[in-house]
Each structure stands twice: as structure tokens, then as C-alpha cells.
Scaffold this motif. Sequence first.
Motif, PDB file in Angstrom:
ATOM      1  N   ASP A  33       1.330  42.831  42.127  1.00 32.89           N
ATOM      2  CA  ASP A  33       1.962  42.059  41.050  1.00 32.89           C
ATOM      3  C   ASP A  33       3.464  41.844  41.221  1.00 32.89           C
ATOM      4  OD1 ASP A  33       2.918  44.607  40.589  1.00 32.89           O
ATOM      5  OD2 ASP A  33       2.315  44.688  38.485  1.00 32.89           O
TER       6      ASP A  33
ATOM      7  N   GLU B  32       0.211  48.038  34.016  1.00 35.94           N
ATOM      8  CA  GLU B  32      -0.657  47.748  32.860  1.00 35.94           C
ATOM      9  C   GLU B  32      -2.024  47.183  33.263  1.00 35.94           C
ATOM     10  OE1 GLU B  32       1.551  46.684  29.129  1.00 35.94           O
ATOM     11  OE2 GLU B  32       2.738  45.567  30.597  1.00 35.94           O
TER      12      GLU B  32
ATOM     13  N   GLY C 268      -4.896  47.926  32.415  1.00 35.89           N
ATOM     14  CA  GLY C 268      -5.841  47.838  31.289  1.00 35.89           C
ATOM     15  C   GLY C 268      -5.893  46.451  30.669  1.00 35.89           C
ATOM     16  N   LYS C 269      -4.787  45.730  30.757  1.00 36.30           N
ATOM     17  CA  LYS C 269      -4.734  44.375  30.193  1.00 36.30           C
ATOM     18  C   LYS C 269      -5.674  43.416  30.906  1.00 36.30           C
ATOM     19  CE  LYS C 269      -0.025  43.686  28.449  1.00 36.30           C
ATOM     20  NZ  LYS C 269       1.220  42.963  28.746  1.00 36.30           N
ATOM     21  N   TYR C 270      -5.994  43.746  32.166  1.00 39.17           N
ATOM     22  CA  TYR C 270      -6.731  42.788  32.994  1.00 39.17           C
ATOM     23  C   TYR C 270      -8.113  43.271  33.435  1.00 39.17           C
ATOM     24  CZ  TYR C 270      -1.994  41.030  33.149  1.00 39.17           C
ATOM     25  OH  TYR C 270      -0.755  40.582  32.787  1.00 39.17           O
TER      26      TYR C 270
ATOM     27  N   GLU D 180     -10.999  43.587  32.056  1.00 33.39           N
ATOM     28  CA  GLU D 180     -12.123  42.710  31.711  1.00 33.39           C
ATOM     29  C   GLU D 180     -12.112  41.435  32.563  1.00 33.39           C
ATOM     30  OE1 GLU D 180     -12.589  42.084  27.508  1.00 33.39           O
ATOM     31  OE2 GLU D 180     -14.322  40.764  27.814  1.00 33.39           O
ATOM     32  N   ASP D 181     -10.931  40.919  32.837  1.00 34.36           N
ATOM     33  CA  ASP D 181     -10.829  39.714  33.678  1.00 34.36           C
ATOM     34  C   ASP D 181     -11.336  39.994  35.096  1.00 34.36           C
ATOM     35  OD1 ASP D 181      -9.661  38.267  31.595  1.00 34.36           O
ATOM     36  OD2 ASP D 181      -7.636  38.896  32.159  1.00 34.36           O
TER      37      ASP D 181
ATOM     38  N   CYS E 186      -0.373  54.354  35.240  1.00 39.49           N
ATOM     39  CA  CYS E 186      -1.236  54.569  34.068  1.00 39.49           C
ATOM     40  C   CYS E 186      -0.870  55.800  33.253  1.00 39.49           C
ATOM     41  CB  CYS E 186      -2.689  54.706  34.520  1.00 39.49           C
ATOM     42  SG  CYS E 186      -3.343  53.234  35.287  1.00 39.49           S
TER      43      CYS E 186
ATOM     44  N   ASN F  31      -7.922  54.144  30.554  1.00 40.77           N
ATOM     45  CA  ASN F  31      -8.180  53.086  31.553  1.00 40.77           C
ATOM     46  C   ASN F  31      -9.518  53.311  32.265  1.00 40.77           C
ATOM     47  OD1 ASN F  31      -4.722  53.351  32.237  1.00 40.77           O
ATOM     48  ND2 ASN F  31      -5.647  51.582  31.257  1.00 40.77           N
TER      49      ASN F  31
ATOM     50  N   GLN G  52     -12.439  52.574  29.996  1.00 30.98           N
ATOM     51  CA  GLN G  52     -12.545  51.120  29.809  1.00 30.98           C
ATOM     52  C   GLN G  52     -13.268  50.470  30.991  1.00 30.98           C
ATOM     53  OE1 GLN G  52      -8.853  49.048  30.400  1.00 30.98           O
ATOM     54  NE2 GLN G  52      -9.493  47.223  29.243  1.00 30.98           N
TER      55      GLN G  52
END
Length: 227
Positions: free
Chosen positions: A41, A74, A76-78, A80-81, A97, A103, A106
Motif C-alpha cells: 500500500d 488497516e 480489516g477494512k479490506y 471482505e473485498d 494489527c 482481524n 474476521q
Amino acid sequence: MEQKPVLIAPSLLASDFLKLGEEAAMLNRSEADWFHLDVMDGRFVPNISFGLPVIAAIRKATQKTCDVHLMIEEPGKYAEDFQKAGADMLTVHYEACPHLHRNIQQIKKLGMKAGVALNPHTPVSLLENIIRDLDLVLIMSVNPGFGGQSFIEQTYHKIAQTRQLINDNNAHALIEVDGGINAANAGQLIQAGANVLVAGSAVFASPNPEETIRELKAAAVAGLGKM
Ligand code: DX5
Ligand code: ZN
């Protein structure tokens, strides 16, 4: 002493992005077990690689396990994507993390296998209270961010420590090693207790990547025989 399979996971970071379809087809034909996909990133690591659309495209080109290594803040924000893009395994960095347990839960709830990666300086003992929840521990054998770096020798010791931690806790996590791996060190890494070997430049900079994958696999399996 339990040491399950020996797997080879070529990293597409070192592949020719203009020919991703052909590279994927080559890996499909080869003895590669997993596709290792490095997401960076530009914040957690000082480099930017590729992201969701590229992973979704690769997902369509293979039935093999898509092993996604998130070098991002972060994560965790992604999560699901990445699941929607087709990740089978999702690995987050310990160092990224503060709420690692959350995390990991999830990722598993989303139906993926969950991994934690450790930078070269991060002690294995920090995983003591989460090891039983993990499907994978990824030991970085270079500083994350770039392909083609040299292997850090301390990694052998960290693999042995991880194997001990897994055994002591009756855990099931696979041990993956990433960075500077080639046919010359593959056997010793397996001997130290690793299960999954990532290789980027060794595979894709080779004149015959398919043959190099076969050599890596053979060297790894030979290491298993020496344990
Ligand atoms: C490095 C990545 C690695 C990388 C390995 O940050 O996590 O997966 O592609 O490349 P080599 O095998 O060239 O060290
Ligand atoms: Zn990686």
C-alpha cells in the motif's frame, strides 16, 4: 513432530504483468501449489504493487489456492473485498494489527484461511496467545516491500521456534517463508520446519520458470527426507 505438506508458492510480484494470463497458465501447468499474491500500500511498506482488480483477474485464471499476502495498514477494512476478489488465504502483518485477534476472526468468518506475517525483527513468541487460531504463520526472510533481496540467515532459527510453538500448543498452522528463496536454500528451510516456500525472482527471472519450480519442489522434498 508434525510437519505436514511441502508446498511451493511462486510470487507473481516478479512476473511479467503484461503477460499475466500466460504467467498464470504456466503456473497452472507447473508443480506450483499456490499463487502467492503480494499487496503493498505504500504505507506499511515503501512500495506499491497491485490490488483487488488484479487479484480478481488472477482468480479467474486458476483453480489453485490464491494466497494473498497483505502488506497494508488497516487490513480489516479490506478483508471482505479480498474475499470477494477470490482470496483463499489472507495473511496480515502482526506489525499492522493492534487488534490482531479481531482481524483473524474476521478473516475466518468470511470463509478464508487466516495467516499472520512476521517482519524479520518481530519475535515468534508474540504469537503465543493466538497460534491456535492461525492457519498460517508467514516468516519474512527479507524486509517486506521488494522482490529480489537477499535471504536473512536468522530465519532458520525463527522457523524452528515457530515449529516448537506450534507443537507445544497443539496448533495446526502451516509455516510459510517468504523472501530470497531459491533451490539452494529450499531444502534447509524445509528441514528447519517450513511447509510453504514463496519464490518470486528465483522463478520468474529464470529462463525456464516451470523447470525452476520443479527444481524448487524437488529440493524442498529432499529437505523433508533429511529431517
Ligand atoms: C516481498 C514479498 C515477496 C517477494 C519475494 O515483500 O512479500 O513475496 O515477492 O520475492 P523474492 O523471492 O524475489 O525474494
Ligand atoms: Zn509475499
